[in-house]
Design a protein around this motif. Structure first.
Motif, mmCIF file in Angstrom:
data_model
loop_
_atom_site.group_PDB
_atom_site.id
_atom_site.type_symbol
_atom_site.label_atom_id
_atom_site.label_comp_id
_atom_site.label_asym_id
_atom_site.label_seq_id
_atom_site.Cartn_x
_atom_site.Cartn_y
_atom_site.Cartn_z
ATOM 1 N N ALA A 21 0.837 -1.214 0.000
ATOM 2 C CA ALA A 21 0.000 0.000 0.000
ATOM 3 C C ALA A 21 0.866 1.256 0.000
ATOM 4 N N GLU A 22 1.937 1.242 0.791
ATOM 5 C CA GLU A 22 2.856 2.385 0.807
ATOM 6 C C GLU A 22 3.501 2.559 -0.557
ATOM 7 N N GLU A 23 3.922 1.445 -1.147
ATOM 8 C CA GLU A 23 4.583 1.505 -2.449
ATOM 9 C C GLU A 23 3.667 2.143 -3.492
ATOM 10 N N MET A 24 2.390 1.748 -3.503
ATOM 11 C CA MET A 24 1.433 2.335 -4.456
ATOM 12 C C MET A 24 1.278 3.835 -4.227
ATOM 13 N N ALA A 25 1.129 4.234 -2.967
ATOM 14 C CA ALA A 25 0.944 5.655 -2.644
ATOM 15 C C ALA A 25 2.195 6.466 -2.989
ATOM 16 N N ILE A 26 3.367 5.901 -2.695
ATOM 17 C CA ILE A 26 4.624 6.598 -2.987
ATOM 18 C C ILE A 26 4.816 6.719 -4.499
ATOM 19 N N LEU A 27 4.513 5.648 -5.236
ATOM 20 C CA LEU A 27 4.640 5.701 -6.697
ATOM 21 C C LEU A 27 3.713 6.756 -7.292
ATOM 22 N N LYS A 38 10.429 20.166 -13.681
ATOM 23 C CA LYS A 38 10.989 21.103 -14.662
ATOM 24 C C LYS A 38 12.353 21.603 -14.226
ATOM 25 N N ALA A 39 13.130 22.044 -15.195
ATOM 26 C CA ALA A 39 14.414 22.700 -14.951
ATOM 27 C C ALA A 39 14.390 24.000 -15.741
ATOM 28 N N HIS A 40 14.393 25.106 -15.044
ATOM 29 C CA HIS A 40 14.318 26.426 -15.690
ATOM 30 C C HIS A 40 13.168 26.492 -16.696
ATOM 31 N N GLY A 41 12.023 25.968 -16.302
ATOM 32 C CA GLY A 41 10.844 26.034 -17.155
ATOM 33 C C GLY A 41 10.762 24.950 -18.209
ATOM 34 N N ASN A 42 11.844 24.213 -18.431
ATOM 35 C CA ASN A 42 11.821 23.127 -19.406
ATOM 36 C C ASN A 42 11.395 21.836 -18.718
ATOM 37 N N GLU A 43 10.451 21.153 -19.327
ATOM 38 C CA GLU A 43 10.029 19.880 -18.752
ATOM 39 C C GLU A 43 11.141 18.867 -18.873
ATOM 40 N N LEU A 44 11.330 18.115 -17.800
ATOM 41 C CA LEU A 44 12.350 17.070 -17.810
ATOM 42 C C LEU A 44 11.700 15.748 -18.219
ATOM 43 N N LEU A 45 12.401 14.986 -19.015
ATOM 44 C CA LEU A 45 11.965 13.636 -19.356
ATOM 45 C C LEU A 45 12.414 12.776 -18.175
ATOM 46 N N ALA A 46 11.454 12.456 -17.310
ATOM 47 C CA ALA A 46 11.809 11.801 -16.051
ATOM 48 C C ALA A 46 10.847 10.669 -15.736
ATOM 49 N N LYS A 47 11.344 9.737 -14.926
ATOM 50 C CA LYS A 47 10.478 8.673 -14.426
ATOM 51 C C LYS A 47 10.960 8.290 -13.036
ATOM 52 N N ALA A 48 10.070 7.648 -12.301
ATOM 53 C CA ALA A 48 10.414 7.180 -10.962
ATOM 54 C C ALA A 48 9.908 5.761 -10.825
ATOM 55 N N GLU A 49 10.631 4.970 -10.059
ATOM 56 C CA GLU A 49 10.205 3.594 -9.820
ATOM 57 C C GLU A 49 10.665 3.171 -8.438
ATOM 58 N N ILE A 50 10.079 2.100 -7.963
ATOM 59 C CA ILE A 50 10.528 1.477 -6.718
ATOM 60 C C ILE A 50 10.910 0.052 -7.079
ATOM 61 N N ARG A 51 12.130 -0.329 -6.707
ATOM 62 C CA ARG A 51 12.590 -1.694 -6.976
ATOM 63 C C ARG A 51 12.799 -2.435 -5.656
ATOM 64 N N HIS A 52 12.428 -3.693 -5.651
ATOM 65 C CA HIS A 52 12.618 -4.580 -4.505
ATOM 66 C C HIS A 52 11.921 -4.090 -3.235
ATOM 67 N N GLY A 53 11.040 -3.095 -3.356
ATOM 68 C CA GLY A 53 10.345 -2.586 -2.181
ATOM 69 C C GLY A 53 11.191 -1.689 -1.294
ATOM 70 N N PHE A 54 12.462 -1.491 -1.652
ATOM 71 C CA PHE A 54 13.388 -0.701 -0.833
ATOM 72 C C PHE A 54 13.947 0.534 -1.530
ATOM 73 N N PHE A 55 14.047 0.487 -2.868
ATOM 74 C CA PHE A 55 14.812 1.495 -3.591
ATOM 75 C C PHE A 55 13.912 2.397 -4.423
ATOM 76 N N ILE A 56 13.972 3.695 -4.136
ATOM 77 C CA ILE A 56 13.298 4.684 -4.975
ATOM 78 C C ILE A 56 14.348 5.152 -5.984
ATOM 79 N N ILE A 57 14.020 5.020 -7.261
ATOM 80 C CA ILE A 57 14.974 5.395 -8.307
ATOM 81 C C ILE A 57 14.344 6.470 -9.196
#
Length: 160
Positions: A21-27, A38-57
């Motif tokens: 449940a935490e993983e879903m909410a954090i994601l 954004k960086a100086h108004g430019n959108e960043l091509l970014a993504k986030a994930e959680i691996r192994h339930g421990f690592f936010i990348i």
């Protein structure tokens, strides 16, 4: 969406496993952040994930726009918010993560040293190198045998 192998990555390791449940909410929180990051108004091509339930990348492909100090600060603020909201430690570099079978275990540096001393951790144990800086490194140098990691130099006196 494909990301360049040179995309920058930041790995934050929790001192405990997130619940599903935490993983879903954090994601969800991470996703809404990366979608408007954004960086100086430019959108960043970014993504986030959680691996192994421990690592936010967090991953940013700088071929579209470069990350700036301010944009990195905003991501650190978000990680600190997650830390407070979920009562986890995401900035302690002295917590060591390694694998026992398919499970990830996180221990303090002291406990990690003890496990090396009693041969529970050896040169073949898979450890996590959270110092990786690019997507290519994340894919090839993040989960590595102890003997191929920075851990082996720090703890060399313990491995026989």
């Amino acid at each position: 969406m494909s990301f360049s192998p040179q995309s920058r990555v930041w790995v934050y390791q929790s001192d405990r496993k997130f619940t599903p449940a935490e993983e879903m909410a954090i994601l969800e929180k991470l996703s809404s952040f990366t979608n408007q990051w954004k960086a100086h108004g430019n959108e960043l091509l970014a993504k986030a994930e959680i691996r192994h339930g421990f690592f936010i990348i967090l991953t940013v492909d700088e071929s579209q726009a470069n990350v700036t100090g301010c944009s990195i600060d905003s991501s650190v603020r978000l990680i600190k918010e997650i830390e407070q909201e979920y009562h986890v430690d995401l900035f302690n570099r002295f917590n060591m993560a390694y694998k026992v079978g398919d499970d990830v275990v996180v221990n303090s540096k002291e406990d990690f040293e003890t496990l090396i001393n009693i041969k529970q951790i050896n040169s073949e144990t898979i450890v996590f190198n959270n110092m990786v800086q690019t997507l290519a490194e994340l894919e090839n140098k993040w989960e590595v045998p102890f003997k191929n990691s920075w851990h082996s130099t720090v703890f060399a006196h313990l491995i026989s």
